[in-house]
Design an enzyme around this catalytic site. Structure first.
Site, PDB file in Angstrom:
ATOM      1  N   CYS A  73       0.865  -1.176   0.000  1.00 11.77           N
ATOM      2  CA  CYS A  73       0.000   0.000   0.000  1.00 11.77           C
ATOM      3  C   CYS A  73       0.901   1.225   0.000  1.00 11.77           C
ATOM      4  CB  CYS A  73      -0.922   0.002   1.217  1.00 11.77           C
ATOM      5  SG  CYS A  73      -1.907   1.506   1.348  1.00 11.77           S
ATOM      6  N   CYS A 226      -5.484   5.587  -3.832  1.00 10.96           N
ATOM      7  CA  CYS A 226      -4.788   4.307  -3.645  1.00 10.96           C
ATOM      8  C   CYS A 226      -3.371   4.519  -4.173  1.00 10.96           C
ATOM      9  CB  CYS A 226      -5.502   3.200  -4.415  1.00 10.96           C
ATOM     10  SG  CYS A 226      -4.584   1.635  -4.471  1.00 10.96           S
TER      11      CYS A 226
END
Length: 328
Positions: A73, A226
């Site tokens: 991430c 994201c």
């Protein structure tokens, strides 16, 4: 035992962050589901767990809001970088993730005095087996129209290492999210193309060196941002000559980041540069069934307010870019 969770965000992508206590065992997937529920302090997109590493300065694990574990991430890595570098008292470190050890560093702010970090995004692969993805007999998909998905969107599949399907779209697909949601949802239930699901991003240019990205993230849904999707979208945009290689500004519903795309012969090096904002610190007890009982909360109002200024500036920049007929 009293433990601490920080509520943090990178580009509006929100997480709870916790440094794991050695020899303490918790059910992190269940905890992620409970803490990320919108009914609980407005929820979050995921849970970041920092622990000791035998091959880096620290280890990061990422749990999505549904309890599933992600391999990486980018937005979360920046927040972990800030925590680790603050603890170490340095400006450069390495963080172990599921599939790679990645370099992180503190850099000059991208906006006013906002804490900003540059993180490596790796590994990169255009092979469909790396996502995995199945589509006819294709080994890779780069800037192709796939009629089964859409008649007017060019898609590229890439893993970084999270799996991404990037669509370069006309502006109306940005203004109305219904089609993106339907398509992404169909790829994240049982289907014949993505056995493990996929993150689906729609991209539209803002100007000659910047793009706008909206992402439907597997295990989460639509997110403000994201990190790996923004980096993958910048890479795809440079690959198809939508923007030049180098530093690309990537706007999103939660603000903006900078992505550095460097290609030397057959090697691609990706970096993600953006904020790591800590807006609350919670102290409390974590029960065996994943419930976090809050005893005290500290809000970091200066960081909250400064990031709001960045969001407003990002919205203005996108609006100004799209006011040109070239990008409508």
């Amino acid at each position: 035992m009293t433990i601490i969770f920080h509520k943090v965000h990178g580009s509006g992508n929100t997480f709870y962050l916790h440094e794991e206590i050695p020899n303490m065992i918790y059910n992190w997937p269940l905890t992620a589901q409970k803490m990320c529920d919108p009914s609980n302090e407005n929820g979050a997109d995921g849970l970041l767990i920092i622990s000791q590493s035998t091959k880096a300065d620290a280890k990061m694990r990422v749990y999505n809001a549904d309890g599933s574990e992600a391999s990486m991430c980018g937005n979360g890595l920046r927040c972990v970088a800030r925590f680790v570098l603050t603890k170490l008292g340095g400006t450069v470190a390495t963080i172990e993730t599921m599939k790679a050890v990645l370099s992180v560093q503190q850099v000059e702010p991208i906006f006013k005095s906002i804490d900003t970090y540059k993180v490596e995004i790796s590994p990169v692969s255009f092979k469909l087996t790396s996502l995995p993805m199945k589509y006819k007999n294709h080994k890779q998909i780069v800037n192709e129209v796939m009629p089964e998905f859409s008649l007017d969107i060019h898609f590229t599949a890439v893993s970084v290492p999270n799996p991404h399907l990037i669509g370069i779209v006309p502006i109306h697909y940005i203004e109305d999210t219904q089609f993106q949601e339907q398509l992404a949802t169909s790829f994240n239930i049982e289907n014949g193309h993505f056995p493990d699901g996929v993150n689906v991003s729609f991209v539209h240019p803002v100007d000659e060196s910047s793009i706008f990205v909206r992402t439907f993230e597997r295990g989460v849904g639509f997110t403000n941002a994201c990190g790996t999707a923004m980096t993958a979208s910048a890479l795809v945009s440079a690959t198809i000559n939508l923007v030049p290689y180098g530093e690309i500004t990537v706007y999103n519903p939660g603000g903006f980041v900078k992505c550095e795309i460097e290609q030397n012969e057959n090697h691609i090096h990706l970096s993600l540069i953006g904020n790591a904002t800590f807006f609350a610190t919670y102290s409390g007890e974590l029960t065996e069934d994943g419930e976090f009982i809050i005893n005290s909360v500290i809000l970091h109002e200066n960081e909250i307010n400064e990031y709001k200024e960045l969001e407003l500036q990002a919205q203005k920049n996108v609006k100004d870019g799209w006011s040109s007929n070239e990008y409508l």
